[in-house]
Every structure is written in C-alpha cells, then in structure tokens.
Design a protein around this motif. Structure first.
Motif, mmCIF file in Angstrom:
data_model
loop_
_atom_site.group_PDB
_atom_site.id
_atom_site.type_symbol
_atom_site.label_atom_id
_atom_site.label_comp_id
_atom_site.label_asym_id
_atom_site.label_seq_id
_atom_site.Cartn_x
_atom_site.Cartn_y
_atom_site.Cartn_z
ATOM 1 N N THR B 47 2.385 0.294 -9.084
ATOM 2 C CA THR B 47 2.188 1.435 -8.201
ATOM 3 C C THR B 47 2.930 1.206 -6.887
ATOM 4 O O THR B 47 3.572 2.112 -6.348
ATOM 5 C CB THR B 47 0.687 1.642 -7.929
ATOM 6 O OG1 THR B 47 -0.021 1.514 -9.160
ATOM 7 C CG2 THR B 47 0.406 2.978 -7.305
ATOM 8 N N ALA B 48 2.853 -0.007 -6.374
ATOM 9 C CA ALA B 48 3.555 -0.295 -5.125
ATOM 10 C C ALA B 48 5.049 -0.146 -5.319
ATOM 11 O O ALA B 48 5.740 0.460 -4.498
ATOM 12 C CB ALA B 48 3.205 -1.702 -4.653
ATOM 13 N N GLU B 123 -1.665 -5.654 -3.170
ATOM 14 C CA GLU B 123 -0.987 -4.399 -3.522
ATOM 15 C C GLU B 123 -1.526 -3.258 -2.670
ATOM 16 O O GLU B 123 -0.773 -2.397 -2.204
ATOM 17 C CB GLU B 123 -1.155 -4.085 -5.016
ATOM 18 C CG GLU B 123 -0.261 -2.910 -5.426
ATOM 19 C CD GLU B 123 -0.291 -2.626 -6.914
ATOM 20 O OE1 GLU B 123 -1.090 -3.266 -7.644
ATOM 21 O OE2 GLU B 123 0.476 -1.743 -7.352
ATOM 22 N N LEU B 127 0.733 -0.839 -0.150
ATOM 23 C CA LEU B 127 0.742 0.621 -0.183
ATOM 24 C C LEU B 127 0.247 1.205 1.133
ATOM 25 O O LEU B 127 0.796 2.190 1.633
ATOM 26 C CB LEU B 127 -0.122 1.121 -1.353
ATOM 27 C CG LEU B 127 0.585 1.049 -2.692
ATOM 28 C CD1 LEU B 127 -0.421 1.131 -3.833
ATOM 29 C CD2 LEU B 127 1.598 2.194 -2.823
ATOM 30 N N THR B 235 -4.802 1.302 -4.089
ATOM 31 C CA THR B 235 -3.879 1.327 -5.217
ATOM 32 C C THR B 235 -4.402 2.239 -6.328
ATOM 33 O O THR B 235 -3.670 3.066 -6.865
ATOM 34 C CB THR B 235 -3.712 -0.083 -5.789
ATOM 35 O OG1 THR B 235 -3.479 -0.993 -4.727
ATOM 36 C CG2 THR B 235 -2.566 -0.124 -6.767
#
Lengths: 264, 474, 495
Positions: B47-48, B123, B127, B235
């Motif tokens: 996702t990052a 993470e 983000l 996240t």
C-alpha cells in the motif's frame, strides 16, 4: 559556571561512533539527549555525575539541565541502584489481590530487601515502579532490561537463585546483613558552601518522606549506600528473556487462538 | 397507499452485523510475525509503495477523515480532522510524532504491535508522513519497552535497507526519516506535549495549548501526534477504503479497537473487537466472565483515569465513545479493568492517587500540590484514620484541580476520585476514625471584595507601604 | 519606525488599545489593572505554571491564564468576576498547603507575593492538616541561599540563568511536589548577575546572603538613586534603616538603562559609605575649619593666575561639579590646565540580557561633555600628564573614587606636585601622601545631588538617599564656595 568538578570518565570510541551515527537522525543536538543518556547509561552501567557531564557536553546543553532530566525520569539507572535492579509494578492492576505484595515478599525473603533498598554490597536493589503495561499477567517485574510477567512463586525464586549463583552469593549473605536505603538524591555540594551552623555535612538534604518507598522509612535516618556498583554491561542488542511471549499463556484473539463470541 | 414515516422516537434499525476478525493483531501469535519476510509475504509495504509519491496527499487525508477513525490513545479525536488542522505555508518542516509511551495503567495494547508487528506500524508511519507531507517521523517509546525498542529499531533498519525510508522513499522524490526515541519512566510523557518536550531533549513538561501541536509542536514546527494503534490502522484504511472501516462500530465510533482486559476475569488479555459491542459481551464472552465465586464491584473502562462503572452502568454500556461519555466516563485507551466484590475500594483509590502523585510533573500548581494532597487524604481513608469531613474535602480539592492546569493529568487524578466518592461514599465514611477538625469560625472576610481588602491593609498596618510591598517591582 | 499593529479590547469594561503581540496580562498591567502573578515576568519567557493569573475571556468556557493568552480584537476580559476569583482562591490554597510557616523568620516577609496575594485573593483559613513536603536548604552560591521548602517552582530563577545571564547554573530536579531548584555538584550560582534571582524570586526561597536576617523590610525606608559603579548607571532603590544605615541596594526598573537588573558588584559596593571616610577638612594634615581650608585651597589654586596649577578631575564627579570646577578655574586660575582620569576601562561583560560595562566610572561621558576631557588616552588624560616631567605647583585633585589604588601614572604626577589640593570622601592612601596640603572632604553619591551621564548618553539625576555621615560637603558646593570666596575677596570683604 566556574570550578566544574573534574570529569574522570570519557566515552569509548564505540560510544562516540554511535553518537556520530545518530547525529543525522536528529534536527539538533539537544533532541539527542534522551538517547545519549541511554548511551552513557549503557557504557558506564549507570548515570552518575560524570556521565551527566559527558552527555551535556555532547549535546551542547548546560549540565544542570541534564541533571534535571536524569532526576525527572525514574527509569534511568543511578549509582544508588544495585547492579541488579528489580523494578516491581505496584500500580492498581498488579496490586489487586496482593500480587505485588507477594512478589515483594519473595524478594525480601531471598535478598532481605524492602522496596527502596539496596544490598550493602550494591549488587541488588528493589523498588516499586508504576504500571509496566502488561496488566493482564500480574505481577509484572523488570530487572534491568529483562521483563517478566506473572513473576511470582517458584519462577521468581528460581530467577533470584540464578542471579545469586551468577554473583557467587547466597541468600543467607543478605538476610543477616542489613540493607541500605537507596539515596537517589543529587550529589551533595562541597562542604564549604553550607549554611553557617548547618548540622549536616553537604548542603543538599531532603527530609520529606517519599511515600513511594516503604512507609515510615524516611530517607533522612537510614545509612547510605557507599559502594558504587560495578557496571552492568547488557548492550541493547543482546537477546532479551521473554521473547517467546508470542502467543503463549495470555488471552488474545489473534488468529492462532480463536475465542468464541464473534458476531454473526 | 401513503407511506408512513416512522415516529421520531423510534430508534433507527440496527446495522446488519458484519463478521469481524482481528486486523491489527491478526498475526501476533505467529512466531516470526515481527520479521520483514513475514510482513512482505502478507502484502506488507504494497500500500505504501502504491501511494507514496503517487497519490495526492489530500485524497489520503480525505479517506482517513471519511473513515471516521478516531485517536486510539485516549482522547478519541477524529484523526483525519486532526491531520487537516496541520498548519501549512509556515516555511517550517512538518513532523509526525507517534506516541508509543503506553503508560496509562490498564493499557497494554501498543506493546503487542511494537513487539510483534512493528512493520505494520512503520508502513502506517510512511503513509501518514506522505499524507501530511512530513519528512521526519519520531516514534517515542516508553523506556520500559525493551523488546519493543529492539524489534522496532531493527524493523526501521530493515525498512531503510530496502529503501522504503531514507533519501528516496520507494525510489520517489520523498525523503523520509524515522527516529525512534526512548523515554525513561514518566507517565506525563504520554501526554502529547509532554512527549514533545521529551523528544526535544528536556524534562517532560507539557506545553501550554494554544498553540496546538498542529500549529506549533516539535521544535515549534507543525506536528501531528498520533497513537501507535491509530497509525497502525492507517494502512488498512487506505488499502481497504473508508467504507470498509465503517462496516463495524457505530455511526460516531466506527471501526474496531484493541481493548485490554485485566482484573478479575478468567481470560485477561488483549482483544481486538468491533466498537459498539456490549461491555457485558466483552467481559463474559471474550474475557470468559468473572473468576470463580466473584461478582463485579466496579469496572474501570478506559485506563486508570476513567471514572468507574457500577454493575448497573456496566449493563447499559456499549464499547464506543458515546456510550461511555453518556455514562459519565470515557472509552479512553481501552484499558478495561474489572474489580471484583472483594476489592477494598479505599485501597484502590489510594493506589490510584499515589500513582498520579508520583507521576505529576510538578510544573503547575494545582496538580503539583493537589495530587499530593489527594494522596495524603486517600491514605488516611485507606489506613482507617480519616477525619470526618475529609471526604467532602476530597471532593472540593478534586474540583479545584480540574480545568485549571496546563494539561489534563490533574483532571485524570481528580476524575477517579470524584467517581469513587460518587459511587462508594459509604466506604469512605466507614474509614472515618477521627472527629472532624474544628473549623475556625469563618469570618465575613471571605465575602469582602479584593478592593476593600486592599483598603483594610492600607489603613491597618502603619509603615507597611513605606518600603513598597514589592507591588511596584514585578 | 514601522506602525505597530494594535487591537482594541475591553478589560473590566474599560476600552483599551494595545499592541497586537501582547498578552492579556501585559495589557492589563499597562492599564493599571493588577492581575496577580508569580511566574510571569516582563523580561523573561512565559512559563504559565503558577496558574494564579486567571482571567475570564468572553466566549471561553472557563478562566484562562492571562500571561499566555494573546490579545485579540474585540476581546472582553474580566478580572474580578466570580469564576476567576474562585480559581485564584483555589490556586492560592494549593500554593500554601506545603508552604512552611516561615514568615516569622523569612526575609521576604513584608514584600512577599504569597503574603500579599493571600490577603487579596486567598481564603482566610487553612484546610490542610497533613504532613507537609519538606525540601533541602542549600547555599546556591557566594551571594544566594536557597530554602527549598518555600519554593513555589515558578522557575523565574531558572529562566533568568538561562535567558538573561545565559550561564545556566540552575535547573529543576526531581518531579512533582518533590521538585527543587539545584545547581550541578561542583558548580555554584556565581555569575556576576546572581543576586537578581533574589529580586525576582516572589517568595523567600532565594535570599541574599548579604541581607540575610539584617532587617525587617517594614523597618526600612527607601530612596531612589543611581549606581555609580560603572557607566551603565543602573537605577537603584536604596533601603536604609532607622539609623540611615544602608541595608541593601536593589534595582529600579528603567527600560532604557538596566531593565530591572543590576550586577552583584554594584549591589554590594556600599560599605565604603561608612568606612574610611575623611571626616573634616585638613590643612597640612591637621583638622581645620571649612573657612580656613577653603582659604588655603584658593590661595594655592589661584597662585600666579593658575600658571602652575593643574586640575586633575576624575570621571566619578557629577556634571554639576565639573561645571563648577570649570567656572572656578576660568575665574581664578585661567592659566591652569585640566586633565581627566578614572578607573581603567576594561572589557564589557556581555550577557544575553544585560551588559556590565567595563568602564568602571559613572561619568566619563559627562567628563567629556562638560570639560572635554578623556581618561583613557588623548592629550588631556592622566596618561598625557604623567608623561610630562615639568614640576607642578598645585595639583587640584578632584577624586571621589572609592576603593582606588594609586596607579603608577597618578603616583608620577603626585611626585611632581609640590602641593596637592585634594577633594575626596575617602581617607585612604591619597590622603597620606606627603604633599597633600589641603584635603576637603566631599560626599559619596548617596549623600548628594548630581547628574551622571551613562555610556549611552543618558543623563540621570539623583538625589541624596541619606544624610551626610561626615562634615563633608558636595564638591559642587565646595567649588562654588571657592568661587564665591574669591569674588568676595576681590570685592574687599574679608571672609
């Protein structure tokens, strides 16, 4: 500002390297203080006046400020603490149903220590601390960098025995010798700066009974710790006991330990 | 046929219940859950990678805002809204400060994330930093978290080695530093500005608000402060969307939370549950109910500073911010402690007051002196030799501490005291061992105005004003 | 100077206009509305920790601290309504619960903010019956002692050593109600501005070792003066007892000169007022009456129209004295020469919030303005005079410098002089020099009127704070009398 106490210690090359590696991680040197104090604590075994002076020098702050920090934060190890420093959680969740008292009684039975005391040879000390964030498995005890849950009964006895053996000591050595009250106050000022007519040597005396230590034992009357304990070198990279905590012995609803009661 | 609108007094139809399984604690029982390999194998950092340097930061803030995520450290402030308050255009760098100083007694959830799934936190930090356009995050851990620090520091190094953080995060033109700072045994460093003072390299004295950290925080720069659990959620929310998060919980308290159950239950521990379930279900089903032969005397619902719930209130309570607020308490950090019928409440309140007295930073007068006074009075009740009238005095002292200090530690000390007095006054009265202090007759002096008092002094003592009462000099 | 943005607001119903970057407490104080405060000080950073300066702001749910609340347009502030009065009462009570009942022996009694605000804003009965927290006593440094139990942790002293003196000796140690102020072991509070911490301490926690137990403040009376020890010219308030003995000197506020600070040396310099004074005029080493002494002096000065007379005027004299000297010499010794001298000028001691001038003379600027003389170099300084070798018939030495050691240059000039007419208040080395023909006792700056011009060119006039302790007279008067005598003489009236 004038006549500073001569500093006897210097930081090792490894310590200086760690400091220089850290510098880029911080926007200014003052913000490194918390970690630099940990660095000198690890290197010298405790934070004494020399360590404070080194930390102040590295971070470019006044040493009175560093002394203020070291006395504010109770987790920093000071010369008065024993080489093996027992910290027993005494906050409500552990204190319920006498669990904290049970653990303290065991420590007293083995080492002759009440909370707030250290052994005369400076090897062991015991103190009550506040919540150690493991309240579902009381009583919680930390010994320096090691963290233990449900630490009572035979487990605690066995652990203390192990430490005694490592130091070539026996429980009997301490049960007959009186323990000393830990003096966590700042060092005294030179004598000639006393008030005239002051009875006590050293200008800085504190008479208040810290309710934190066992009731009735004011810091004023008990004999002082005179032995600076040898440094305890447990670098932060050493493996820590209790790392097999994942998934054993405690309630949780992580995937390997399903509990009932889900919705739907 | 005309549709009838339901009468206004009827409650809206309950949301359909969606099955929930733990999100943040999903992997903590697996032996290598803290390793990078384990994290990558479950889609970690994807996702990052997808969003950093690509997605418009404002849209990420919008997702978090829309999800209704609220701060999990205790205050419950809407996270997306807080991010929106970050001052822009100041010319100063923005910081993210992650609060891992888990010192609220009864709370032990962040420890598990830090020790067993630190990459999940990292993470989330990446983000968040991209969303608020910050290039430097500080993660502040309490000094007593040794394993947590080791694991987190190792995880940060691994992330750096992989290029997820560093000069170019994920190879994009986005430098990101994560600095882990260790605390050293001060509860007050869990207060957001106390933590900022500590990170800056000083005693953990809270700062005066306003200005709020989002405007002027760390090093006088705009700073967002969030709890470890809050950031760990980021996240999942960005990956799965705001609506995913809102599947659970209530309208105002959407989502799920990690609760910590301690005390007289069969299965104390950490449980990640959807918000809105009943307290009863939590205690009986998750916690396995009370231990043999015991019943509930009181429940502390949100960490030691939360006012108590009596058994009747427990029956009415659901685990969301609004329900607890309506019961005069707070969800707080989610540390639920069950006190059984054998607990001596005087002992409990003395222990509580001793905690706050020990942890007060000493900066401002009402807390510094008041916590000590509360402890001394509580001790008298605990020891059984309180004076008659001490309980009323306790109520007054607690009232005088509230709302007059720099931070809310004074309130955190006063609220339990007021709560115990409200629900267990009988136990206080039973511990009265002495007669009331003889109060000097209160004179009409208390009703005299300050101006009249000044006059009295001026005429009363000859020569007092000759050398200046120090009023001319500040 | 650019326009300062201002805001209009109301305090206690009064409309006031104040700069936009002020806080409520400053706005109130500027408009003569008292808001009680301990930790606030206009020259230190805001701490906001005493919590007594509570005021109500319209629209805020509860009282706020005035020292940390910036003013805003249209803000309405009250300082006397029930919410803030109750808040202050509560805070006063908390301040007193651990405070020792030291008033009977505490130096601060009579000028103590705790006492004052307790009367004005506190309650009249105590409810605390438990054991009080007791803290250490310490000698912080050579001039400052600390009573920890009295300390209310306003941290003014800590902020002072951080911000004004920049020396950072003081810090807060421990935590909570066990907190104390301390230095680091081996270090003491010994910077030259250390006694300012005693002034700013609102209670009797920091006390001056010099003034300790010397007097009750209500037995003292005060008069304003100007410190003469260096060219800063700090404005002072001199506290004297019933017998006109100076008990202590503290600074007075003057934003243009010294803010509210003063160095330790200036505070402690006053013992010379009572010791080693020249009591009476002397002619040839023998006590004489003023008339005869002035006669002798005038004869020596005006001999040969002053052709063999050299006047050596120190930078410790007032503008008025210098003007009268100029007048006398112009009238009676027009051929004389005038030179200037003083204490040597050393480097300034610069602190972040204050500068102690290295010019240890109060009126070098006046010497330049009135008589056009230098002291450090230049053709009319002592150095130039000392480098000459011609004998001097009469040396008119207008001295008035306390604790002065004769420098080689001055010695050279004295040795060349046949007769010395000395105007001084001390009875030290100079007086015993063999060639002092006439000694006329003058007065210290505490006992006379005058004007000094400080290093920034600010002329500061001062009045006497005490009656003269000798038979001396202000040098202005002595020199004017000489002029008058001379005129009387020439008009044929024998004095």
């Amino acid at each position: 500002m004038t006549h500073p106490a001569p500093v006897k210690k210097t930081l090792s090359p490894e310590g200086m390297k760690q400091f220089h590696d850290w510098v880029d991680e911080y926007p200014n040197k003052r913000s490194m203080l918390m970690m630099v104090l940990r660095l000198v604590e690890e290197e010298f075994g405790c934070i004494d006046d020399d360590a404070m002076a080194i930390a102040a020098d590295l971070c470019g702050v006044n040493v009175a400020h560093v002394q203020g920090m070291v006395t504010f934060y109770t987790h920093f190890k000071r010369p008065a603490h024993g080489k093996h420093r027992f910290m027993v959680c005494a906050t409500l969740m552990c204190a319920l149903d006498g669990k904290t008292d049970e653990a303290l009684a065991q420590i007293q039975a083995k080492l002759g220590l009440k909370p707030g005391q250290a052994t005369a040879d400076g090897l062991f000390s015991c103190e009550k601390v506040e919540c150690l964030a493991d309240c579902d498995q009381p009583p919680v005890i930390q010994k320096d960098s090691e963290h233990f849950c449900s630490m009572r009964g035979p487990v605690l006895d066995a652990y203390i025995d192990k430490l005694l053996a490592a130091e070539n000591k026996a429980s009997a050595d301490y049960l007959n010798a009186p323990a000393v009250t830990m003096d966590l106050r700042v060092s005294v000022l030179p004598q000639h700066y006393n008030f005239e007519g002051e009875q006590n040597v050293g200008a800085r005396r504190s008479d208040d009974k810290d309710p934190y230590f066992a009731a009735g034992e004011g810091a004023a009357d008990a004999p002082r710790t005179t032995v600076i304990p040898p440094p305890l070198k447990t670098p932060l990279t050493a493996p820590v006991a209790g790392s097999a905590l994942n998934g054993t012995g405690r309630g949780s609803n992580g995937s390997a330990n399903p509990t009932g009661g889900h919705h739907g | 046929m005309a549709e009838t609108t339901p009468p206004a007094t009827e409650a809206p139809a309950p949301k359909p219940v969606v099955p929930f399984s733990p999100v943040l604690l999903k992997y903590i029982h697996e032996p290598n859950s803290h390793t990078l390999e384990h994290f990558l194998a479950r889609g970690g950092y994807e996702t990052a990678r997808k969003h950093v340097g690509e997605t418009d930061p404002a849209s990420l803030i919008a997702i978090v805002k829309d999800s209704g995520l609220r701060g999990r450290g205790g205050a419950g402030f809407p996270t997306g809204m807080k991010w929106g308050f970050l001052a822009k255009g100041t010319g100063k760098p923005a910081y993210l400060a992650v609060n891992g100083d888990e010192s609220e007694p009864g709370t032990f959830k962040d420890r598990h994330i830090l020790e067993k799934d630190p990459h999940q936190l990292i993470e989330g930090v990446i983000l968040t930093c991209w969303a608020i356009q910050s290039n430097h995050a500080f993660i502040y851990l309490r000094g007593e978290f040794i394993l947590g620090y080791q694991r987190l520091e190792a995880a940060v190094k691994e992330a750096k080695a992989k290029g997820f953080i560093g000069e170019k995060s994920f190879g994009k033109d986005f430098p990101l530093k994560i600095t882990v700072v260790r605390g050293a045994g001060a509860y007050i460093c869990g207060e957001e500005t106390g933590m900022l003072s500590s990170i800056e390299g000083g005693r953990g004295y809270p700062k005066i608000k306003p200005p709020f950290p989002a405007v002027s925080g760390l090093f006088k720069c705009p700073t967002i402060v969030n709890n470890v659990e809050t950031i760990a959620n980021v996240t999942h929310i960005i990956k799965n969307g705001a609506d995913w998060h809102k599947q659970w919980g209530t309208e105002k308290s959407p989502g799920y939370k990690i609760f910590c159950l301690a005390g007289a239950v069969k299965k104390p521990g950490v449980y990640e549950v959807p918000l809105g379930i009943t307290m009863r279900e939590f205690i009986d089903v998750y916690g396995g109910g009370l231990i043999e032969g015991r019943s509930i005397k009181a429940v502390i619902p949100g960490g030691l500073s939360a006012p108590l719930l009596t058994p009747e209130m427990v029956d009415k309570c659901t685990l969301d911010y609004e329900s607890l607020a309506s019961l005069g308490s707070m969800l707080g950090s989610g540390g639920i402690t069950v006190l059984h019928d054998g607990v001596d409440m005087m002992s409990a309140i003395y222990n509580t007051m001793r905690f706050y007295h020990h942890e007060s930073c000493g900066q401002c007068t009402p807390c510094r002196e008041g916590t000590g006074w509360l402890e001394k009075l509580a001790h008298k009740h605990h020891a059984g030799h309180a004076h008659a009238g001490d309980a009323d005095l306790l109520a007054d002292v607690a009232k005088n501490m509230r709302g007059r200090t720099i931070c809310v530690l004074a309130d955190a000390a006063a609220m339990p005291m007021q709560s115990y007095l409200q629900h267990f006054r009988g136990e206080f009265d039973k511990r009265v061992g002495e007669a009331a202090y003889v109060e000097r007759g209160r004179s009409a002096r208390d009703e005299i105005t300050p101006a009249a008092k000044r006059e009295t002094v001026a005429h009363g003592a000859p020569g007092v004003l000759d050398v200046g009462m120090g009023m001319d000099r500040v | 100077m650019s326009e300062v943005k201002t805001v209009n607001m109301k305090i206690d119903g009064r409309d006031v206009t104040v700069p936009a970057d002020w806080t409520v407490i400053r706005a109130a104080h500027q408009n003569d509305i008292e808001i009680p405060h301990y930790c606030y000080h206009p020259d230190l950073s805001i701490a906001g920790n005493c919590r007594i300066c509570m005021v109500s702001v319209k629209g805020a749910p509860r009282p706020v601290v005035g020292c940390a609340t910036p003013v805003a347009e249209g803000m309405e502030v009250t300082t006397t309504a029930a919410p803030e009065v109750e808040a202050r009462k509560g805070v006063m009570e908390f301040l007193l619960i651990n405070h020792p009942l030291d008033c009977p022996e505490c130096d601060q009694s009579g000028e103590c903010k705790l006492q004052n605000y307790s009367v004005e804003h506190g309650q009249d009965h105590g409810r605390f019956h438990e054991e009080k927290v007791r803290k250490s006593k310490a000698t912080m440094g050579p001039h400052v002692k600390y009573w920890g139990s009295r300390c209310i942790l306003c941290t003014r002293c800590v902020r002072f050593t951080d911000e004004v003196s920049g020396t950072g000796e003081l810090g807060v140690i421990y935590r909570g109600d066990r907190s104390e102020i301390a230095t680091f072991p081996g270090r003491v509070l010994d910077n030259p501005l250390s006694m300012n911490t005693v002034d700013i301490c609102p209670v009797g926690a920091l006390v001056s070792s010099d003034f300790l137990y010397q007097s009750r403040v209500w037995n003292l009376h005060s008069n304003s003066s100007v410190c003469a020890d260096c060219s800063v010219g700090c404005n002072t308030r001199v506290d004297l007892d019933a017998k006109d003995q100076i008990k202590r000197i503290v600074p007075r506020r003057n934003d243009a000169v010294n803010k509210e600070w003063m160095c330790d040396a200036g505070r402690l310099s006053f013992p010379y007022v009572r010791t080693g004074r020249l009591q009476k005029p002397k002619v040839g080493g023998v006590d004489a009456i003023w008339k005869d002494a002035r006669r002798a002096a005038l004869d020596l000065i005006s001999a040969n129209g002053g052709a063999n007379t050299v006047a050596l005027v120190s930078a410790w004299n007032t503008n008025e004295a210098m003007a009268s000297i100029r007048e006398l010499l112009a009238a009676e010794a027009p051929a004389s020469r005038v030179y200037g001298y003083g204490n040597p000028v050393v480097a300034d001691q610069v602190f972040p919030g204050f500068t102690i001038s290295g010019d240890k003379n109060p009126n070098r600027a006046g010497l330049k303005q009135v008589l056009g003389l230098d002291t450090e170099g230049g053709s009319n300084s002592l150095k130039a005079l000392a480098s000459e070798s011609a004998p001097i018939g009469t040396l008119l030495l207008v001295h008035n410098i306390p604790d002065f050691a004769i420098t080689p240059e001055l010695k050279a000039v004295l040795d060349r002089s046949e007769n010395v007419v000395l105007l001084d208040f001390g009875s030290g080395e100079l007086l015993r020099y063999g060639n002092v023909a006439v000694a006329l006792p003058t007065l210290t700056s505490f006992e006379k009127t005058g004007t000094f011009v400080n290093k920034d060119g600010i002329a500061q006039a001062f009045e006497p704070v005490m009656e003269p302790v000798t038979y001396g007279q202000p040098e202005t008067d002595i020199v004017s009398a000489l002029t008058r005598d001379a005129r009387a003489h020439t008009t044929g009236v024998r004095a």
